[in-house]
Design an enzyme around this catalytic site. Sequence first.
Site, PDB file in Angstrom:
ATOM      1  N   ILE B  87       0.849  -1.194   0.000  1.00 23.95           N
ATOM      2  CA  ILE B  87       0.000   0.000   0.000  1.00 23.95           C
ATOM      3  C   ILE B  87       0.880   1.238   0.000  1.00 23.95           C
ATOM      4  CG2 ILE B  87      -1.835   1.226   1.228  1.00 23.95           C
ATOM      5  CD1 ILE B  87      -2.344  -1.501   2.695  1.00 23.95           C
ATOM      6  N   CYS B  88       0.547   2.188  -0.888  1.00 21.66           N
ATOM      7  CA  CYS B  88       1.265   3.451  -0.899  1.00 21.66           C
ATOM      8  C   CYS B  88       0.396   4.494  -0.202  1.00 21.66           C
ATOM      9  CB  CYS B  88       1.564   3.881  -2.346  1.00 21.66           C
ATOM     10  SG  CYS B  88       2.380   5.470  -2.450  1.00 21.66           S
ATOM     11  N   LEU B  89       0.700   4.706   1.064  1.00 21.53           N
ATOM     12  CA  LEU B  89      -0.109   5.653   1.850  1.00 21.53           C
ATOM     13  C   LEU B  89       0.822   6.346   2.833  1.00 21.53           C
ATOM     14  CD1 LEU B  89      -3.007   6.636   2.394  1.00 21.53           C
ATOM     15  CD2 LEU B  89      -3.248   4.779   4.031  1.00 21.53           C
TER      16      LEU B  89
END
Lengths: 329, 194
Positions: B87-89
């Site tokens: 996840i890119c967060l």
Amino acid sequence: MVYDSIANALIPTAASNPKEFGKKKRVNRTAKLKQSKLDVRREQWLSQVKNKGFKEENKGTNRQKMVDLDMHARNEGENRPMVKLVITSGGEENDGLMNHYSDWESPSNSPTSHTSSLASNRSVTNFTGSSSRSSSSSSGGCGCYSGSMTEEDDGDDGCLDDWEAIADALAADETKNDHNNHEPQVHDHAPQLEPVETMKDDQVNCNAQVNVNRRAWRPDDAFRPQGLPNLLKQNSFPMNSERNYGCAPWGFKNVGFTPTTCPICCEDLDLTDSSFLPCPCGYRLCLFCYKRILEDNGRCPGCRKQYEQSEQGIASSKMVRSYSMITRH
Amino acid sequence: MLDFGRVQKELQECNRDINLSGISVNPKSDNLINLIGTIPGPIGTPYEGGTFKIDIDLPDAYPFEPPKMKFATKVWHPNISSQSGAICLDILKDQWSPALTLKTALLSIQALLSTPEPDDPQDAVVAKQYLTNYQLFASTARYWTETYAKTSTLGVEEKVQRLLEMGFPEDLVRSTLEAVGGDENLALERLCSG
């Protein structure tokens, strides 16, 4: 033993007789310091009266007791029949009567009186110097009462040097002024009730039993003696912070805004932690987590801004700690 | 040393209003280091109706360091790797704050599902498709949701029925389904491979 308890119970009642009311009214706001002195004097006077003779005291307060009885009856909403129930059992032993009466009243009174008597006991341990505190202890229990009386006999000037206690007593007086609204009502009732004074001896005995009930007064009781300090403020504190009553002003201000546990580690916030405000955004946390964050990236969890690197926050909290240690002893 | 007290409390609080948020966190095994979180697909998106599982690994320094989260359910999204589920967060990286919790992090992931950021992609292929052909992206994402995020919601009998229609014997279908933990696709693969 029963005799003693009656005598003790009568004293707060005597404090509220009309003469005392008149005295109260003359005291204005600027003379509050004087008033606390007067309270001490009154305590001494009352103790002398108590030592001289119970019977004089009893006669002098008969009228007031009638008022008390009637107010009780009215408050309970069960006017005459309930009173008669008590009166008919007047011939029994005193203990039996006392039980009878407490059964009668306890459902409505016991929860509040329990907490307030607790509070007054606490205040006795912290503020033996304060005159208003010791008068509250008279309603808390006869043991506490006599203890504080002897201390005041030792030196009432010494207790006035305790400026913290005086400031506290003044604060209590200010809130008490709000309750002065009740007092005229009591006066209004008193003339109407004078015919009741022709009651017979066993009824008087019954009235005495009313006063035997040594529960703490509720703050909103109409017949609550004026000399008693207002415990409402103390009751609004959580129990654990009550010990450090000297730190009340800020503690009171922050009630409702301070979390009870650290949001980071979920441990309980102690007094130092809850007075610790490391960031202008108002996010609170315990000192352990604060230190841990400083070792890490040093950003406030609440707003992600860098904590100011000054040690001001820690220094001030250390001051608070030492301050609380002083008030604790 | 992981702060188990906080993790325990977070699990309790999160599962208390599970009916309201739909978000749950449960321990994978008997320790509190490996957890599994589930979030419902946001309504009005291609992920609607799906239930997405997220693997959570808590580092020792949690909550001072962010939890390691990745999708265990395959999902078609510009900011989520279609291969690894990474996840890119930002809040799972440099914008983490100890004031955040597992639940707020999962809520942020749920919000990410409904508002993709194709300009800062994790999966370049998906991001490119999102920018050039949104319709295709949406239908692919919907298909992946149907295929991977809904299998667990189907009843066992339904799965058995569908595999029976493909011509497999019933007892074999049931035993295979049981062996793969109820996953219809895995069961089909195993049945086909013989």
